[in-house]
Design a protein around this motif. Structure first.
Motif: not given
Length: 465
Positions: A310, A316, A370
């Protein structure tokens, strides 16, 4: 979603002002992102996602080597790397350094990692003043709230809320014009910058082959934080590493577009040590605090390791129907939305907040947007299975298991299924809603079963044209 903080969630769902604030802000961020990654503007977008995923995998699979390389390069440029296993060690290092340098005021640029370890609160208990300089974070610090969103931390507050916060905490007249509110904050924070002894930032990326700390921002406060005080400390998780400076191009093209819809953020700073001879600004001392705090535990599972890919863009969250309804403060830790739903259970244990992996519709929107292609729905399912297994070991979930076994029997015997449907159509509405059904029904309208089954309806059609 079962067993969650239902009371606070109900308050959020029942607050039309808050619902409007969340929906309008996330919708705006979604729209900006969609416009920035259009095929005609960024035809290589999917290729960049694949490259980013591969680079993150490469880094985490060989993290020990990249950490050594990064430390070596930071030392070569006159800085120092400090390894900290947990939040206490970070606080101890900063407190010790502040005491040695007789420092009392610390300015900070937005850092989710320091939020994670309650950095400000720990320092304040020892008499140090730590001031957030990102506008959203500064507002929340005055309001004594935690961030609502990874990128837009004060997303849930209106300008009228901000006016009240400034009046109460800064002693200024109530001001609801946003530009004037910004001027108030700027005047207050500029004084802090000039008096601060230490500047603390997070890092968006740490470049192994050059020892550079990369910070991206839009307000310029991070650049002041890293150059005005005599000491600069970066606090970052070990997963922030990327192999080479040339890899930055991949991530910078993705981060701004995914977060705010910008091709590139306004400021991109690459910092690699204290001020050199002949330079007119920059710190005299440069430290990089590399925090574990549970991260290496995630490395042990090759499948769940991707949670650490991440880059904190927040995409998201903006696309998640659950986040957009319950907001950021109903998640138990600093990380909210889908990324919080997969990171928090792995850091704290799946049974601390067992409802969290179930706070998802599994629609897959999070995985679609993502930028580093984390398989969030797949990880949620894996965590759900771990919660179920843990409950079974603790003797929980018996009613649910019995229910599924009865369902399996009915599915294998059509006459039982038909009889159950006939009974349900006539008596289900009169039965009390208890146990799992009560939780389910608290968030949904229980449908009324049709009195005529499909089989009966189909049989009645025989002979019809």
């Amino acid at each position: 979603m079962t067993g969650g903080p239902s009371e606070t969630i109900q308050q959020t769902l029942g607050d039309p002002r808050l619902q409007l604030a969340i929906y309008s802000a996330t919708n705006r961020l979604m729209s900006h992102r969609a416009g920035a990654v259009r095929d005609d503007l960024l035809p290589e977008y999917q290729q960049l996602r694949n490259e980013a995923n591969a680079l993150k995998k490469q880094t985490l699979d060989h993290l020990d080597g990249y950490l050594e390389q990064f430390e070596s390069m930071v030392n070569a440029h006159g800085g120092k790397v400090i390894y900290c296993a947990n939040s206490e060690e970070v606080a101890d290092f900063v407190l010790s350094l502040a005491k040695e340098r007789n420092s009392r005021l610390i300015v900070k640029s937005k850092s989710m990692t320091t939020e994670e370890i309650h950095f400000n609160e720990r320092l304040e208990k020892h008499g140090l003043e730590a001031v957030e300089t990102d506008l959203g974070e500064y507002i929340l610090q005055l309001a004594h709230q935690r961030p609502y969103h990874i990128v837009a931390p004060a997303l849930h507050l209106t300008r009228y809320d901000v006016a009240d916060i400034f009046t109460k905490n800064l002693g200024v007249e109530k001001e609801v014009v946003i530009e004037n509110q910004t001027r108030i904050a700027r005047a207050t924070l500029r004084e802090k910058f000039l008096r601060a002894d230490i500047g603390v930032t997070g890092a968006n990326f740490l470049v192994a082959d050059s020892g550079a700390v990369v910070v991206v921002e839009n307000e310029g406060n991070a650049r002041l934080t890293t150059t005005a005080p005599k000491i600069h400390i970066t606090v970052a998780g070990v997963e922030k590493l990327i192999p080479r400076a040339q890899d930055l191009a991949v991530f910078l093209k993705l981060l701004g577009r995914s977060a705010t819809g910008q091709p590139l953020t306004v400021y991109t700073s690459m910092l690699s040590g204290p001020r050199r001879n002949g330079e007119i600004d920059g710190p005299d001392e440069f430290y990089v605090v590399l925090l574990d705090n549970g991260r290496t535990k995630l490395l042990a599972d090759p499948e769940k390791r991707q949670s650490l890919y991440c880059i904190r863009c927040g995409a998201c969250l903006n696309h998640c129907p659950v986040y957009r309804k319950i907001g950021g403060h109903n998640y138990p830790w600093i990380y909210s939305g889908p990324i919080g739903a997969i990171i928090t259970p792995q850091f704290h244990g799946v049974m601390q907040d067992p409802w969290l992996p179930f706070a998802s519709s599994l629609c897959g929107a999070c995985a679609e947007v993502c930028p580093v292609k984390i398989e969030i729905p797949k990880l949620l399912l894996k965590l759900r299975s771990e919660v179920t297994a843990a409950k079974r070991r603790e003797g929980q979930g018996g009613l649910e298991r019995i229910g599924f076994r009865l369902w399996a029997v009915a599915m294998r015997h059509p006459w039982i299924y038909q009889m159950s449907g006939w009974l349900g159509a006539r008596f289900a509405a009169k039965l009390p809603k208890v146990g799992p059904l009560e939780n389910w029904a608290s968030q949904r309208e229980v449908p009324v079963l049709a009195r005529t089954s499909f089989h009966q309806w189909w049989a009645s059609r025989k002979g019809s044209p």
